[in-house]
Design a protein around this motif. Structure first.
Motif, PDB file in Angstrom:
ATOM      1  N   GLN A   1      -4.826  31.247 -21.616  1.00 51.09           N
ATOM      2  CA  GLN A   1      -6.056  30.624 -21.121  1.00 51.09           C
ATOM      3  C   GLN A   1      -5.888  29.118 -21.020  1.00 51.09           C
ATOM      4  N   ARG A   2      -5.302  28.508 -22.051  1.00 54.06           N
ATOM      5  CA  ARG A   2      -5.114  27.062 -22.052  1.00 54.06           C
ATOM      6  C   ARG A   2      -4.158  26.638 -20.939  1.00 54.06           C
ATOM      7  N   PHE A   3      -3.090  27.405 -20.743  1.00 54.05           N
ATOM      8  CA  PHE A   3      -2.118  27.081 -19.683  1.00 54.05           C
ATOM      9  C   PHE A   3      -2.792  27.106 -18.313  1.00 54.05           C
ATOM     10  N   ARG A   4      -3.613  28.126 -18.077  1.00 53.54           N
ATOM     11  CA  ARG A   4      -4.291  28.226 -16.783  1.00 53.54           C
ATOM     12  C   ARG A   4      -5.320  27.105 -16.622  1.00 53.54           C
ATOM     13  N   GLN A   5      -5.999  26.734 -17.711  1.00 55.27           N
ATOM     14  CA  GLN A   5      -6.954  25.625 -17.644  1.00 55.27           C
ATOM     15  C   GLN A   5      -6.286  24.337 -17.181  1.00 55.27           C
ATOM     16  N   LEU A   6      -5.028  24.172 -17.541  1.00 56.37           N
ATOM     17  CA  LEU A   6      -4.278  22.962 -17.185  1.00 56.37           C
ATOM     18  C   LEU A   6      -3.627  23.080 -15.808  1.00 56.37           C
ATOM     19  N   GLY A   7      -3.909  24.169 -15.096  1.00 58.79           N
ATOM     20  CA  GLY A   7      -3.396  24.316 -13.740  1.00 58.79           C
ATOM     21  C   GLY A   7      -2.108  25.086 -13.618  1.00 58.79           C
ATOM     22  N   GLY A   8      -1.647  25.702 -14.700  1.00 62.91           N
ATOM     23  CA  GLY A   8      -0.395  26.453 -14.651  1.00 62.91           C
ATOM     24  C   GLY A   8      -0.556  27.806 -13.972  1.00 62.91           C
ATOM     25  N   MET A   9       0.562  28.317 -13.455  1.00 58.68           N
ATOM     26  CA  MET A   9       0.597  29.634 -12.801  1.00 58.68           C
ATOM     27  C   MET A   9       1.329  30.603 -13.725  1.00 58.68           C
ATOM     28  N   PHE A  10       0.681  31.736 -14.041  1.00 59.80           N
ATOM     29  CA  PHE A  10       1.285  32.730 -14.938  1.00 59.80           C
ATOM     30  C   PHE A  10       1.555  33.994 -14.144  1.00 59.80           C
ATOM     31  N   LEU A  11       2.834  34.336 -13.968  1.00 62.34           N
ATOM     32  CA  LEU A  11       3.224  35.532 -13.220  1.00 62.34           C
ATOM     33  C   LEU A  11       3.606  36.614 -14.231  1.00 62.34           C
TER      34      LEU A  11
END
Length: 436
Positions: free
Chosen positions: A276-286
């Protein structure tokens, strides 16, 4: 597709490095083959908990100064370890999970088998015990299960706790809360694992306005006047720590939840918060894709090909490999060789199979293969056919030179090396941090 950073592996090391890169403004993607080892973990972070003589380490940061130069902690340095742990704690708090520690000291956490394990960071719901005197101030322990839940055995846990001084003299109260008491509508609780039970409780109990009161009343009745109440971690994946706090307020009891057999809800809770934190910072999770191979030129990794997009290479200026050890298939073996299966990186391991493990597998001693991993430079760059790969960094259990289980250091090594690798990348990209 082109990124600043590609992180291969969605576990603790990979996500820590990815969050640090995304936080610095770098275009970052995580490629994760599946569920990480966090689903099997306790949800606590161990830094360095067990010495070579198998005794508990009370002060981990002082003890790591004595480790050999090949150990990952010596490569990243004490400052990076502390900074990485601080960064990790802040990111978890931003994602809604508060972690607690005891300053420079380790504390003890309970396992479902009643063992005490050293940890440095724990989720609030897990509670913490003095590492060297875990039973201090505790005369009565209540171990409460949901009737029929198969992955938690109060009698087994009590037997394990009684092996420790202080707990051997304590009174143990073992009890079940019937599913009918909680209004759980399930055909057979014996069929449920922790995640399924949590979903059932959310649907049937916590959806009721007085659901938390029903549970607190049942707990209070079962636990009596216990000084410590232990329950399996089955209440919720997200928000589980808040539920424990509410139950403590309503009952006046000291309650701690312990991770059960996998899936471990505290570990899944941590993984969910990090993503969740990674996505909040604009990261892409595949998720669900797997890196198959890479294209190298002039001792640099240029791009990777994945199982789902074999004809469309994904390129980046920098890469972090955090695919774990043998358990996570970050390392592989056949009858004669040990290898790193994605890029064919150089692995530190003796050629003779006789040196991989002791002849007696279950003699209580650590096996040599536990120390095996990818050979890296002081900056965590791996080697391929003897040539250093300058824009690829390794982090976590894929590294050589340490035994995460025997020395209780898996969490600290994962976080500090992921943090260190990300910082090395950020230092080479001028626009990083400036874009924040």
């Amino acid at each position: 597709m082109n990124y600043d950073v590609i992180v291969i592996g969605g576990g603790l090391a990979g996500l820590t490095g990815a969050i640090r890169c995304a936080d610095a403004g770098l275009k970052t993607v995580v490629i994760s083959a599946g569920e990480s080892a966090l689903a099997f973990a306790s949800g606590a972070i161990d830094v360095f908990g067990i010495g070579q003589d198998n005794s508990f380490v009370e002060y981990p940061f002082a003890a790591i100064r004595q480790l050999p130069s090949i150990h990952p902690y010596q490569k990243v340095g004490a400052a990076s370890l502390q900074q990485g742990l601080t960064f990790f704690t802040e990111q978890m708090a931003a994602a809604g999970i508060q972690l607690s520690n005891s300053g420079q000291q380790n504390h003890g956490r309970l396992t479902a088998l009643g063992a005490i394990r050293p940890a440095w960071l724990s989720q609030e719901g897990a509670g913490s015990l003095p590492l060297l005197a875990p039973a201090e101030g505790i005369r009565r322990v209540a171990i409460i299960n949901i009737a029929g839940f198969r992955d938690f055995q109060p009698a087994l846990m009590a037997a394990g706790m009684k092996q420790y001084p202080g707990f051997s003299e304590a009174e143990f109260i073992l009890a079940d809360i019937k599913t009918a008491t909680l209004n759980i509508n399930t055909r057979n609780a014996y069929e449920l694992r922790s995640l399924e039970l949590a979903r059932t409780l959310k649907r049937d109990l916590f959806s009721q306005p007085n659901g938390i009161n029903i549970l607190s009343s049942a707990l209070q009745k079962a636990a009596g006047n216990a000084d410590l109440v232990v329950i399996p971690s089955v209440l919720a994946v997200e928000g589980g720590n808040d539920l424990i706090r509410q139950l403590e307020t309503l009952t006046g009891l000291r309650i701690c939840e312990v991770a059960t057999l996998p899936p471990s809800l505290p570990g899944m809770r941590m993984a969910s918060a990090l993503k969740q934190r990674f996505r909040q910072l604009g990261g892409m999770f595949l998720k669900g894709d797997q890196v198959l191979c890479g294209c190298f030129a002039e001792n640099r990794l240029c791009s990777v090909k994945t199982r789902l997009n074999p004809d469309m290479p994904i390129s980046a200026s920098h890469f972090i490999l955090a695919t774990g050890s043998f358990f996570s298939q970050g390392l592989a073996s056949d009858r004669h060789h040990l290898s790193e299966p994605v890029f064919g990186l150089d692995v530190d391991a003796p050629d003779s199979r006789d040196q991989w493990s002791d002849h007696r597998f279950m003699d209580g001693k650590p096996h040599n293969f536990s120390h095996f991993g990818i050979h890296t430079s002081a900056q965590l760059n791996p080697y391929r056919n003897g040539q250093k790969i300058h824009n690829l960094y390794c982090a976590g259990a894929v590294l050589n030179g340490f035994n995460p289980v025997q020395e209780a250091s898996s969490g600290g090594v994962a976080i500090s090396t992921g943090w260190f690798a990300a910082n090395r990348i950020i230092a080479t990209i001028p626009q990083a941090e400036e874009t924040c």
